[in-house]
Design a protein around this motif. Structure first.
Motif, PDB file in Angstrom:
ATOM      1  N   THR A 182      -1.494 -10.256 -36.782  1.00  0.00           N
ATOM      2  CA  THR A 182      -1.115  -8.902 -37.132  1.00  0.00           C
ATOM      3  C   THR A 182      -2.986  -7.922 -37.099  1.00  0.00           C
ATOM      4  O   THR A 182      -3.089  -6.956 -36.069  1.00  0.00           O
ATOM      5  CB  THR A 182      -1.228  -8.373 -39.053  1.00  0.00           C
ATOM      6  N   PHE A 183      -3.874  -8.631 -37.080  1.00  0.00           N
ATOM      7  CA  PHE A 183      -5.113  -8.078 -36.615  1.00  0.00           C
ATOM      8  C   PHE A 183      -5.298  -8.391 -35.197  1.00  0.00           C
ATOM      9  O   PHE A 183      -6.015  -7.242 -34.756  1.00  0.00           O
ATOM     10  CB  PHE A 183      -6.506  -9.198 -37.225  1.00  0.00           C
ATOM     11  N   GLY A 220     -13.870  -2.391 -42.481  1.00  0.00           N
ATOM     12  CA  GLY A 220     -13.210  -0.915 -41.240  1.00  0.00           C
ATOM     13  C   GLY A 220     -13.982  -0.033 -42.072  1.00  0.00           C
ATOM     14  O   GLY A 220     -14.048   1.038 -41.207  1.00  0.00           O
ATOM     15  N   ASN A 262      -3.422  -5.093 -33.438  1.00  0.00           N
ATOM     16  CA  ASN A 262      -3.938  -4.270 -33.578  1.00  0.00           C
ATOM     17  C   ASN A 262      -4.899  -3.901 -33.267  1.00  0.00           C
ATOM     18  O   ASN A 262      -6.307  -2.716 -33.742  1.00  0.00           O
ATOM     19  CB  ASN A 262      -3.479  -3.931 -34.662  1.00  0.00           C
ATOM     20  N   ASN A 281     -14.191   0.756 -34.813  1.00  0.00           N
ATOM     21  CA  ASN A 281     -13.049   1.282 -34.951  1.00  0.00           C
ATOM     22  C   ASN A 281     -11.856   0.135 -35.176  1.00  0.00           C
ATOM     23  O   ASN A 281     -11.232   0.666 -34.546  1.00  0.00           O
ATOM     24  CB  ASN A 281     -13.273   2.053 -34.039  1.00  0.00           C
ATOM     25  N   PHE A 282     -12.775  -0.790 -35.426  1.00  0.00           N
ATOM     26  CA  PHE A 282     -11.330  -1.960 -35.814  1.00  0.00           C
ATOM     27  C   PHE A 282     -11.237  -1.553 -37.663  1.00  0.00           C
ATOM     28  O   PHE A 282     -11.789  -1.342 -38.512  1.00  0.00           O
ATOM     29  CB  PHE A 282     -11.906  -3.318 -36.108  1.00  0.00           C
ATOM     30  N   ASN A 283      -9.964  -2.445 -37.334  1.00  0.00           N
ATOM     31  CA  ASN A 283      -9.214  -2.897 -39.055  1.00  0.00           C
ATOM     32  C   ASN A 283      -9.620  -2.944 -39.617  1.00  0.00           C
ATOM     33  O   ASN A 283     -10.928  -4.479 -39.630  1.00  0.00           O
ATOM     34  CB  ASN A 283      -7.242  -3.247 -39.135  1.00  0.00           C
ATOM     35  N   PRO A 284      -9.670  -3.039 -41.249  1.00  0.00           N
ATOM     36  CA  PRO A 284     -10.057  -4.462 -42.286  1.00  0.00           C
ATOM     37  C   PRO A 284      -9.747  -6.016 -41.515  1.00  0.00           C
ATOM     38  O   PRO A 284      -9.034  -6.370 -40.911  1.00  0.00           O
ATOM     39  CB  PRO A 284      -9.782  -4.244 -43.394  1.00  0.00           C
ATOM     40  N   ASP A 285     -10.938  -6.636 -40.939  1.00  0.00           N
ATOM     41  CA  ASP A 285     -10.901  -7.672 -40.700  1.00  0.00           C
ATOM     42  C   ASP A 285     -11.271  -9.236 -42.003  1.00  0.00           C
ATOM     43  O   ASP A 285     -11.966  -9.468 -42.341  1.00  0.00           O
ATOM     44  CB  ASP A 285     -12.440  -8.775 -40.486  1.00  0.00           C
TER      45      ASP A 285
END
Length: 534
Positions: free
Chosen positions: A413-414, A297, A417, A301-305
């Motif tokens: 969750t991923f 992340g 979001n 622009n992505f959350n931690p994967d």
């Protein structure tokens, strides 16, 4: 490889000579061996040989895996900076045609009236033909995307420029077919292959290490490949793209990870996956920093994967632990435990080995299944066809995470979001899903310009403090500049193609020169292919 090519030609010539001498023919008959090789055995060998050279430590490990910044080299960075080896281009080119001969042999055995009955002992004739046509389409799609115009073989076309299958007839200098014609024919071959498959019959009774003889899965694979091939020419032939794509959807494409097409390997070293073999005595590759940062992340622009934990190992894990089957403790791991090796960093060999992450044991294992195509890509392709639709985008991410073994709660969750679907977000996620399918990611980058998260030429890169501290004082730097080459001519982006192998200047010089003349800048890495309008 040059020697191998000449040996192949000499074998053909010598066979023709021996056929004229009855006594010599009789001497060469082995009564203990069958006169017709089992088609199932030929197919087993051909699919493995193709993946063995296509995905090995040189043709993927030192070419498209670093070019797409999935991996980077740990000892030197020449290929990472686009100084690829001539032997790589020669291997990809020459071995494709050697493998083509095996699939063509299956086609011949299943269509020749004197041999088709024997061939049918190993599976339905039409299904064997269809599976071989699908594999030939896959190989030539990959080959033409590396070079452009190439000699081409087609089962179902009488195009006089398709001469690659005429070696037995004495044509050792085939013309290079136009890439546009190759694409048109590949789409036709895949369409006809999907339509000719008998879903109620076995493909091969044994030896199918991709789908274990399942005809329906082969049909879905053919239709899914149509989506890939058609989308590649979307920018230059919208009508052909839409027609081929929509027909394939109607006919039936992959609908779950159970449909994924992948080559099976064994657990012993002599028949292990090609990248396992590359790590047997060396440790030349680690996961590249831009890719690790994307999954953490820190880039994009992505959350931690959570796929990071399945694709790579923490910096504390050694390559020997990876090869021994390292399993991460997901309850104690943290994204901070992962660092990528600096991409194309000339002093990489001075870094401590415990300051970057290796590929995980999900990848570096003898029986790793090399993927031809998977369901996640199908969903991303459908998302693009539907104007970058949200539902298919989410389906693609979900399928990729499930394939990599991410826990269901983390997937939910991923995905919940994810930033909304648009061209950048869909294609950047498609890039992540194509991890370990770097040849296709390379095609996608040239077609679209995505992912837009790669380190660019002349960009200044800052090293993490842990890696700075691990460098000896004489080699210690805090930043470096990603410099290409020196390649001739200079480039400002990833090369658009590979140069034709030098051996062609002697073996097929006139036709090679004609093909080079049709390229925008000649036989150079800066000449774009016809579909590359990005």
């Amino acid at each position: 490889m040059k020697t191998k090519f000449f040996i192949m030609m000499l074998l053909v010539i010598s066979t023709a000579f021996l056929s004229c001498t009855d006594d010599l023919v009789e001497l060469n008959i082995n009564p203990n061996e069958p006169e017709i090789a089992p088609t199932a055995n030929i197919f087993t060998s051909a699919t493995k040989e193709f993946i063995d050279f296509s995905r090995d430590g040189f043709n993927e490990g030192r070419l498209t895996l670093p070019w797409m910044q999935y991996w980077s080299q740990t000892a030197y960075a020449d290929e990472d900076r686009f100084l690829y080896r001539e032997t790589t281009a020669e291997s990809i080119y020459t071995n494709t045609y050697l493998t083509m001969r095996d699939f063509k042999a299956i086609l011949d055995l299943n269509t020749n009236e004197e041999t088709k009955e024997t061939a049918a002992l190993y599976g339905d004739n039409d299904n064997q033909i269809a599976a071989s046509r699908i594999m030939l389409s896959y190989m030539f799609y990959e080959l033409t995307n590396f070079f452009g115009n190439v000699p081409y073989y087609s089962y179902g076309s009488d195009n006089e420029t398709f001469q690659a299958g005429q070696l037995e007839a004495g044509n050792f200098t085939p013309v290079f077919a136009a890439q546009q014609d190759i694409y048109t024919d590949i789409l036709k071959e895949l369409r006809e292959s999907a339509d000719m498959i008998n879903e109620d019959e076995i493909v091969f009774t044994n030896g199918d290490n991709i789908f274990n003889g399942d005809a329906l899965k082969w049909k879905k694979f053919a239709n899914s490949l149509i989506l890939r091939v058609a989308t590649t020419i979307k920018g230059v032939d919208t009508e052909a793209y839409e027609t081929a794509f929509d027909t394939a959807i109607t006919s039936g494409v992959m609908t779950s990870n159970d449909d994924n097409a992948s080559q099976e390997y064994d657990t012993i070293d002599v028949s292990a996956s090609p990248l396992w073999t590359a790590y047997l005595t060396r440790e030349d590759f680690a996961v590249a920093a831009p890719f690790v940062e994307l999954l953490k992340g820190e880039r994009g622009n992505f959350n931690p994967d959570p796929r990071l934990f399945q694709m790579a190992v923490p910096i504390a894990a050694s390559i020997n632990e990876v090869k021994a089957g390292y399993v991460a403790d997901l309850d104690t791991l943290d994204y901070g435990d992962y660092l990528g090796v600096p991409y194309a960093f000339r002093n990489t060999n001075f870094l401590n080995r415990n300051t970057y992450s290796y590929p995980s044991s999900n990848v570096i294992k003898p029986d790793y299944r090399e993927v031809f195509m998977e369901y996640a890509e199908v969903e991303f392709l459908i998302s693009e066809r539907n104007g970058f639709a949200q539902a298919n985008y989410e389906n693609g991410v979900t399928a990729s995470m499930e394939k990599w073994g991410v826990p269901e709660e983390d997937i939910s969750t991923f995905v919940a979001n994810l930033p909304l679907a648009n061209q950048a977000n869909v294609l950047n996620q498609k890039y992540i899903a194509l991890y370990m399918q770097a040849h296709q990611a390379y095609t996608e980058y040239r077609r679209t310009g995505f992912p837009n998260t790669l380190v660019q030429i002349d960009e200044t890169v800052a090293l993490p403090q842990q890696q700075i501290d691990g460098l000896a004082p004489d080699n210690r730097v805090e930043t470096y500049v990603f410099e290409a080459g020196p390649v001739d001519p200079s480039v400002s982006d990833i090369p658009f193609r590979l140069r034709y192998p030098q051996i062609l200047q002697n073996l097929n010089g006139a036709n090679r020169d004609a093909a080079a003349a049709n390229l925008s800048n000649g036989d150079l890495i800066i000449s774009k292919l016809f579909w590359d309008v990005n």
